[in-house]
Design a protein around this motif. Structure first.
Motif, PDB file in Angstrom:
ATOM      1  N   GLU A 102      20.993  45.866  49.660  1.00  0.00           N
ATOM      2  CA  GLU A 102      19.650  45.713  49.437  1.00  0.00           C
ATOM      3  C   GLU A 102      19.289  44.447  49.098  1.00  0.00           C
ATOM      4  O   GLU A 102      20.021  43.459  48.723  1.00  0.00           O
ATOM      5  CB  GLU A 102      18.928  46.426  48.558  1.00  0.00           C
ATOM      6  N   LEU A 103      17.885  43.941  49.271  1.00  0.00           N
ATOM      7  CA  LEU A 103      17.452  42.491  49.245  1.00  0.00           C
ATOM      8  C   LEU A 103      16.581  42.797  48.054  1.00  0.00           C
ATOM      9  O   LEU A 103      15.668  43.444  47.713  1.00  0.00           O
ATOM     10  CB  LEU A 103      16.601  41.813  50.351  1.00  0.00           C
ATOM     11  N   ASP A 104      16.872  42.009  46.775  1.00  0.00           N
ATOM     12  CA  ASP A 104      16.067  41.996  45.608  1.00  0.00           C
ATOM     13  C   ASP A 104      15.320  40.730  45.492  1.00  0.00           C
ATOM     14  O   ASP A 104      15.688  39.845  45.742  1.00  0.00           O
ATOM     15  CB  ASP A 104      17.179  42.171  44.543  1.00  0.00           C
ATOM     16  N   PHE A 105      14.094  40.872  44.870  1.00  0.00           N
ATOM     17  CA  PHE A 105      12.985  39.845  44.729  1.00  0.00           C
ATOM     18  C   PHE A 105      12.845  40.123  43.231  1.00  0.00           C
ATOM     19  O   PHE A 105      12.735  40.955  42.494  1.00  0.00           O
ATOM     20  CB  PHE A 105      11.733  39.966  45.531  1.00  0.00           C
ATOM     21  N   TYR A 131       9.586  29.638  46.621  1.00  0.00           N
ATOM     22  CA  TYR A 131       9.984  29.444  45.387  1.00  0.00           C
ATOM     23  C   TYR A 131      10.444  30.911  44.876  1.00  0.00           C
ATOM     24  O   TYR A 131      11.029  30.782  43.866  1.00  0.00           O
ATOM     25  CB  TYR A 131       8.867  28.865  44.722  1.00  0.00           C
ATOM     26  N   LEU A 132      10.108  31.784  45.649  1.00  0.00           N
ATOM     27  CA  LEU A 132      10.350  33.354  44.919  1.00  0.00           C
ATOM     28  C   LEU A 132      11.884  33.565  44.995  1.00  0.00           C
ATOM     29  O   LEU A 132      12.594  33.747  45.874  1.00  0.00           O
ATOM     30  CB  LEU A 132       9.734  34.517  45.906  1.00  0.00           C
ATOM     31  N   PRO A 133      12.500  33.953  43.770  1.00  0.00           N
ATOM     32  CA  PRO A 133      13.850  34.168  43.519  1.00  0.00           C
ATOM     33  C   PRO A 133      14.323  35.313  44.041  1.00  0.00           C
ATOM     34  O   PRO A 133      13.546  36.251  44.133  1.00  0.00           O
ATOM     35  CB  PRO A 133      14.166  34.094  41.935  1.00  0.00           C
ATOM     36  N   HIS A 134      15.192  35.581  45.072  1.00  0.00           N
ATOM     37  CA  HIS A 134      15.945  36.724  45.654  1.00  0.00           C
ATOM     38  C   HIS A 134      17.459  36.487  45.812  1.00  0.00           C
ATOM     39  O   HIS A 134      17.986  35.489  45.606  1.00  0.00           O
ATOM     40  CB  HIS A 134      15.152  37.035  47.049  1.00  0.00           C
ATOM     41  N   ALA A 135      17.993  37.774  46.164  1.00  0.00           N
ATOM     42  CA  ALA A 135      19.329  37.977  46.122  1.00  0.00           C
ATOM     43  C   ALA A 135      19.843  39.076  47.165  1.00  0.00           C
ATOM     44  O   ALA A 135      18.869  40.120  47.348  1.00  0.00           O
ATOM     45  CB  ALA A 135      20.178  38.112  44.974  1.00  0.00           C
ATOM     46  N   SER A 136      20.841  38.902  47.769  1.00  0.00           N
ATOM     47  CA  SER A 136      21.212  40.033  48.747  1.00  0.00           C
ATOM     48  C   SER A 136      22.404  40.821  47.981  1.00  0.00           C
ATOM     49  O   SER A 136      23.382  40.169  47.449  1.00  0.00           O
ATOM     50  CB  SER A 136      21.872  39.643  50.033  1.00  0.00           C
ATOM     51  N   MET A 137      22.362  42.073  47.794  1.00  0.00           N
ATOM     52  CA  MET A 137      23.395  42.807  47.067  1.00  0.00           C
ATOM     53  C   MET A 137      24.733  43.065  48.154  1.00  0.00           C
ATOM     54  O   MET A 137      24.507  42.881  49.122  1.00  0.00           O
ATOM     55  CB  MET A 137      22.678  44.174  46.656  1.00  0.00           C
ATOM     56  N   ALA A 138      25.904  43.324  47.335  1.00  0.00           N
ATOM     57  CA  ALA A 138      26.901  43.581  48.079  1.00  0.00           C
ATOM     58  C   ALA A 138      26.615  44.819  48.931  1.00  0.00           C
ATOM     59  O   ALA A 138      26.026  45.576  48.773  1.00  0.00           O
ATOM     60  CB  ALA A 138      27.991  43.825  47.173  1.00  0.00           C
ATOM     61  N   PHE A 139      27.436  45.154  50.111  1.00  0.00           N
ATOM     62  CA  PHE A 139      27.457  46.082  50.826  1.00  0.00           C
ATOM     63  C   PHE A 139      28.637  46.814  51.406  1.00  0.00           C
ATOM     64  O   PHE A 139      29.724  45.982  51.347  1.00  0.00           O
ATOM     65  CB  PHE A 139      26.469  45.769  52.073  1.00  0.00           C
TER      66      PHE A 139
END
Length: 235
Positions: free
Chosen positions: A153-156, A195-203
Motif C-alpha cells: 500500500e501507499l501511505d500518506f 511536501y506531503l509525507p508518504h511511504a510505500s509498504m513492503a509487498f
C-alpha cells in the motif's frame, strides 16, 4: 477521479483508461531500463570528510522523448497536474509545467521492501503505476493502519500531526486522522503536493513499478530572483 483530503492536504486519485495493457508493459520495461541505469550511478560517495549523493543520470521523459507511449504518459501527467490545480484551488493553469520522471522498480531480484517515509521538492508530484503484481495478504480499508501489511500500500501521513475534532467525521473522502492508505494497482495515477509525507509498504508478489513525476508549473508572478552576475548588469 476521486479526491481525498488528509487535512490540510489533498490527494487526487484516478484510474487511467487511456493506456492499454501493452502500453503499460512498454512503460514498465522502459522504467526498468532507467531504474537499472540509475541504481548503478546512485548511492553515496565520499570526498574528504564530506559525503555526497550522486545525481541520477536520466529522466524517463528525456531519454525516451521519441517514444509515443512515454509521450502519451507525459501528456496525461501534464493534464492531471492541471486537473489537480483546477480541482483543489479552482486555478486554471495555462502556463508550461516542467516535468521530471523517475522510475522506482522492485521485484524478487531487487527485494520487495517498501520505501521509507519521504517527501519531494517539487510543488506537485504525480505517481503512476504501469505494472503492479502483488499478493494482497490481508485486505485493509484505506483509512485503517497496520504495521504487518505486506500488500504494497501507499501511505500518506498528515503533516499537521494529530488534529483532534470533537465531532465525528462522516465524510469518507476526508481523513482527519494521522494517515490514510491506498491500495496500489495497475493504471493508478495520483497527484499531490510534494511536501506531503508518504511511504510505500513492503509487498509479497512479483513486481511493483512506480513512475514518479515531479511537476513545477511556470508561474508568471513568482519572484525568481537574479544571479550575482545578472545583478551587476542591471540597469
Amino acid at each position: 477521479m476521486q479526491l481525498h483530503t488528509l487535512y490540510p492536504s489533498f490527494v487526487l486519485e484516478r484510474q487511467v483508461t487511456g493506456l492499454s495493457p501493452n502500453e503499460n508493459k512498454e512503460l514498465a520495461r522502459l522504467a526498468w531500463v532507467l531504474h537499472k541505469k540509475n541504481v548503478v550511478a546512485d548511492g553515496l560517495y565520499s570526498k574528504g570528510d564530506e559525503t555526497h549523493f550522486k545525481v541520477k543520470p536520466a529522466c524517463l521523459f528525456e531519454t525516451n522523448s521519441k517514444n509515443e507511449v512515454v509521450m502519451k504518459l507525459a501528456k496525461l501527467s501534464d493534464e492531471f497536474a492541471r486537473a489537480y490545480l483546477k480541482t483543489i484551488y479552482h486555478y486554471d493553469c495555462q502556463d508550461p509545467i516542467n516535468m521530471l520522471a523517475e522510475a522506482f522498480c522492485q521485484n524478487y531480484s531487487t527485494g520487495t521492501a517498501g520505501l521509507t517515509v519521504h517527501s519531494h521538492r517539487a510543488p506537485i508530484v504525480i505517481i503512476y503505476y504501469p505494472s503492479v503484481h502483488i499478493v494482497h495478504i490481508k485486505k485493509i480499508e484505506p483509512n485503517q493502519f497496520s504495521h504487518i501489511s505486506t500488500s504494497g500500500e501507499l501511505d500518506f501521513y498528515n503533516p499537521a500531526g494529530h488534529p483532534r475534532k470533537l465531532w465525528p467525521d462522516n465524510n469518507p473522502a476526508h481523513h482527519s486522522g494521522t494517515m490514510f492508505r491506498l491500495h496500489v494497482r495497475e493504471g493508478l495515477m495520483l497527484a499531490f503536493e510534494g511536501y506531503l509525507p508518504h511511504a510505500s509498504m513492503a509487498f509479497a508478489g512479483i513486481e511493483r513499478v512506480c513512475i514518479a513525476i515531479s511537476c513545477s508549473p511556470e508561474m508568471p508572478h513568482k519572484n525568481a530572483g537574479k544571479t550575482l552576475q545578472e545583478l551587476y548588469h542591471v540597469g
